[in-house]
Design a protein around this motif. Structure first.
Motif, PDB file in Angstrom:
ATOM      1  N   GLY A  14       0.833  -1.212   0.000  1.00  0.00           N
ATOM      2  CA  GLY A  14       0.000   0.000   0.000  1.00  0.00           C
ATOM      3  C   GLY A  14       0.862   1.256   0.000  1.00  0.00           C
ATOM      4  O   GLY A  14       0.569   2.226  -0.715  1.00  0.00           O
ATOM      5  N   LEU A  15       1.935   1.224   0.768  1.00  0.00           N
ATOM      6  CA  LEU A  15       2.822   2.396   0.822  1.00  0.00           C
ATOM      7  C   LEU A  15       3.522   2.621  -0.519  1.00  0.00           C
ATOM      8  O   LEU A  15       3.651   3.756  -0.992  1.00  0.00           O
ATOM      9  CB  LEU A  15       3.872   2.207   1.925  1.00  0.00           C
ATOM     10  CG  LEU A  15       3.369   2.365   3.352  1.00  0.00           C
ATOM     11  CD1 LEU A  15       4.486   2.046   4.338  1.00  0.00           C
ATOM     12  CD2 LEU A  15       2.855   3.776   3.581  1.00  0.00           C
ATOM     13  N   VAL A  16       3.964   1.515  -1.155  1.00  0.00           N
ATOM     14  CA  VAL A  16       4.626   1.642  -2.461  1.00  0.00           C
ATOM     15  C   VAL A  16       3.630   2.182  -3.485  1.00  0.00           C
ATOM     16  O   VAL A  16       3.957   3.054  -4.303  1.00  0.00           O
ATOM     17  CB  VAL A  16       5.207   0.282  -2.902  1.00  0.00           C
ATOM     18  CG1 VAL A  16       5.792   0.378  -4.308  1.00  0.00           C
ATOM     19  CG2 VAL A  16       6.272  -0.181  -1.930  1.00  0.00           C
ATOM     20  N   ILE A  17       2.387   1.689  -3.415  1.00  0.00           N
ATOM     21  CA  ILE A  17       1.354   2.173  -4.341  1.00  0.00           C
ATOM     22  C   ILE A  17       1.143   3.669  -4.135  1.00  0.00           C
ATOM     23  O   ILE A  17       0.985   4.435  -5.080  1.00  0.00           O
ATOM     24  CB  ILE A  17       0.038   1.392  -4.127  1.00  0.00           C
ATOM     25  CG1 ILE A  17       0.182  -0.032  -4.649  1.00  0.00           C
ATOM     26  CG2 ILE A  17      -1.121   2.089  -4.823  1.00  0.00           C
ATOM     27  CD1 ILE A  17      -0.993  -0.928  -4.300  1.00  0.00           C
ATOM     28  N   LEU A  18       1.134   4.074  -2.860  1.00  0.00           N
ATOM     29  CA  LEU A  18       0.926   5.493  -2.556  1.00  0.00           C
ATOM     30  C   LEU A  18       1.965   6.354  -3.271  1.00  0.00           C
ATOM     31  O   LEU A  18       1.628   7.381  -3.888  1.00  0.00           O
ATOM     32  CB  LEU A  18       1.032   5.699  -1.042  1.00  0.00           C
ATOM     33  CG  LEU A  18       0.438   6.976  -0.474  1.00  0.00           C
ATOM     34  CD1 LEU A  18      -1.069   6.973  -0.627  1.00  0.00           C
ATOM     35  CD2 LEU A  18       0.821   7.118   0.990  1.00  0.00           C
ATOM     36  N   VAL A  19       3.208   5.903  -3.273  1.00  0.00           N
ATOM     37  CA  VAL A  19       4.285   6.677  -3.907  1.00  0.00           C
ATOM     38  C   VAL A  19       4.163   6.605  -5.432  1.00  0.00           C
ATOM     39  O   VAL A  19       4.146   7.630  -6.120  1.00  0.00           O
ATOM     40  CB  VAL A  19       5.663   6.134  -3.449  1.00  0.00           C
ATOM     41  CG1 VAL A  19       6.783   6.809  -4.227  1.00  0.00           C
ATOM     42  CG2 VAL A  19       5.832   6.346  -1.955  1.00  0.00           C
ATOM     43  N   LEU A  20       4.044   5.369  -5.959  1.00  0.00           N
ATOM     44  CA  LEU A  20       4.063   5.208  -7.416  1.00  0.00           C
ATOM     45  C   LEU A  20       2.788   5.749  -8.061  1.00  0.00           C
ATOM     46  O   LEU A  20       2.835   6.339  -9.139  1.00  0.00           O
ATOM     47  CB  LEU A  20       4.268   3.735  -7.780  1.00  0.00           C
ATOM     48  CG  LEU A  20       5.620   3.138  -7.379  1.00  0.00           C
ATOM     49  CD1 LEU A  20       5.749   1.716  -7.886  1.00  0.00           C
ATOM     50  CD2 LEU A  20       6.757   4.001  -7.908  1.00  0.00           C
ATOM     51  N   LEU A  21       1.657   5.540  -7.390  1.00  0.00           N
ATOM     52  CA  LEU A  21       0.410   6.076  -7.948  1.00  0.00           C
ATOM     53  C   LEU A  21       0.431   7.605  -7.860  1.00  0.00           C
ATOM     54  O   LEU A  21      -0.082   8.297  -8.755  1.00  0.00           O
ATOM     55  CB  LEU A  21      -0.789   5.515  -7.179  1.00  0.00           C
ATOM     56  CG  LEU A  21      -2.105   5.417  -7.948  1.00  0.00           C
ATOM     57  CD1 LEU A  21      -1.931   4.590  -9.206  1.00  0.00           C
ATOM     58  CD2 LEU A  21      -3.196   4.828  -7.068  1.00  0.00           C
ATOM     59  N   GLY A  22       1.051   8.111  -6.797  1.00  0.00           N
ATOM     60  CA  GLY A  22       1.195   9.567  -6.674  1.00  0.00           C
ATOM     61  C   GLY A  22       2.034  10.104  -7.821  1.00  0.00           C
ATOM     62  O   GLY A  22       1.702  11.127  -8.430  1.00  0.00           O
ATOM     63  N   LEU A  23       3.112   9.364  -8.153  1.00  0.00           N
ATOM     64  CA  LEU A  23       3.966   9.761  -9.274  1.00  0.00           C
ATOM     65  C   LEU A  23       3.179   9.720 -10.579  1.00  0.00           C
ATOM     66  O   LEU A  23       3.232  10.661 -11.394  1.00  0.00           O
ATOM     67  CB  LEU A  23       5.169   8.809  -9.351  1.00  0.00           C
ATOM     68  CG  LEU A  23       6.197   9.084 -10.437  1.00  0.00           C
ATOM     69  CD1 LEU A  23       6.901  10.413 -10.186  1.00  0.00           C
ATOM     70  CD2 LEU A  23       7.230   7.950 -10.498  1.00  0.00           C
TER      71      LEU A  23
END
Lengths: 127, 276
Positions: A14-23
């Motif tokens: 979820g945290l990785v998604i938060l960063v990559l989806l934010g990007l």
């Protein structure tokens, strides 16, 4: 062990998604401010911009990474929802394996597509 | 219901179940006179003593301490001794056994599965110095701040209201449920305890807190104001930290040595001898 491990990875994904989806959202919707990812100008999904991003190893790797973590996060969440329906032990195992196979198949397909797109962007021929 | 509009009678709708008779529970109605201060449990006694002696339930202390009389009253799990008729806002009282349990008879649920889960999570102080634990020579040190970290969870009276309200328990018999998990957290948090690694063996699997989706009903219905939903989240946090090796285990609190240089004030009498 299984649930402690899977839940921790669920959170980490979820945290990785938060960063990559934010990007991803930033590239798609803040293109005026982040022209660096859209060197050809115009819309972020114009062919030239997609090719420009696809040529970089960074984007090719993050496409695959985002695909992997999103599949794991989403399918594990879906499994939790399905287990709310109180399936028996056999059905529970079947659901788990179905989701594992689905996830692995989609990951392989998506990784293959990302690799091909990278080759095309670098000037190769789409076969 | 205001004080001026108190009913003269109360209609009890009670779910009856005789295991040796009809296989289906059935509703039975009783009308009893209303008196000021009548609790749901008082009303059941009025029925049993004056109308129907065959009615069966569990109760003991009548003051919200023993946790025996948990029932499903007008759609919520509550302690019947702690529930005034006047606070229900209705002159009809619908009483059923707690949901999420098998019924043994009438209003008596089979709490066995809950206590099996409870027992499996070692709800007691675990520490290596067994000799000191069994025959204490002094007290283990614990500060007020350390005690407050688990104090509210120790108010649990095991009445099973939280289990009856839990939607995850309703669908998953392997899941331990709010009470056992809150008690595991209560002892894990206790600085005198050293049993995290033992409880973890059960908690890291499907009996653990992982299937909770934080409906929060356990905390809403708890008659003692305990917050089991919070305990479950804290338990998850500790187990995730443990998996990531971010949890710093601390040795259990040591025995406080009695200081040598103090004496009893002469105006304070000695404690009477122990009676047990």
């Amino acid at each position: 062990m299984q649930d402690q491990k899977l839940w921790t990875w669920h959170l980490a994904a979820g945290l990785v998604i938060l960063v990559l989806l934010g990007l991803h959202m930033a590239i798609m919707h803040l293109d005026a401010a982040l022209g660096i990812f859209n060197p050809s100008g115009g819309h972020p999904i114009d062919w030239a911009n997609v090719v420009a991003r696809g040529q970089t190893l960074f984007f090719s790797v993050t496409y695959v990474l985002l695909l992997g973590v999103a599949l794991f996060h989403g399918l594990y969440g879906l499994r939790n929802i399905l287990l709310e329906l109180a399936p028996g032990p056999g059905l529970k195992t079947a659901i788990s394996w179905l989701l594992i196979i689905t996830g692995v198949a989609l990951f392989v397909l998506g990784t293959w597509a990302a690799w091909k797109a990278h080759q095309v962007a670098l000037g190769g021929v789409l076969v | 219901m205001t004080a001026d509009s108190k009913p003269k009678t109360v209609l009890y709708r009670v779910l009856r179940f005789e295991p040796e008779g009809s296989s289906n529970p059935r509703w039975q109605e009783y009308t009893i006179p209303y008196t000021s201060g009548l609790t749901v449990l008082d009303g059941l006694w009025v029925i049993k003593e004056g109308v129907d002696p065959s009615l069966v339930w569990r109760s003991s202390c009548r003051m919200g301490i023993c946790g025996s009389c948990g029932m499903f009253i007008n759609g919520l799990p509550r302690l019947s001794c702690n529930t005034q008729i006047s606070e229900l806002g209705s002159s009809t009282v619908e009483v059923a056994p707690l949901p999420n349990f098998d019924i043994l008879r009438d209003l008596v649920p089979d709490l066995g599965p809950m206590f099996d889960h409870h027992q499996a999570l070692s709800p007691f102080i675990l520490r290596p110095d067994r000799e000191e634990l069994e025959k204490p020579t002094a007290e283990y040190y614990q500060s007020s701040a350390e005690m407050e970290r688990y104090l509210q969870f120790s108010y649990c009276i095991k009445c099973a209201s939280c289990i009856a309200a839990c939607p995850t328990v309703a669908t998953d018999p392997v899941y331990s449920g709010p009470m056992p998990l809150a008690q595991a957290q209560r002892y894990n948090t206790d600085t005198r305890d050293d049993g995290f690694d033992i409880r973890k063996l059960a908690l890291r699997g499907p009996q653990g807190p992982w299937r909770c989706h934080f409906a929060g009903e356990c905390s809403r219905v708890c008659p003692k104001g305990v917050d089991p939903a919070k305990a479950i989240q804290l338990l998850r946090r500790d187990l995730v930290a443990d998996y990531l090796r971010l949890r710093r285990p601390t040795p259990p609190a040591a025995v406080v040595e009695k200081p040598d240089d103090i004496a009893r004030r002469p105006d304070i009498p000695e404690a009477p001898p122990a009676t047990v």
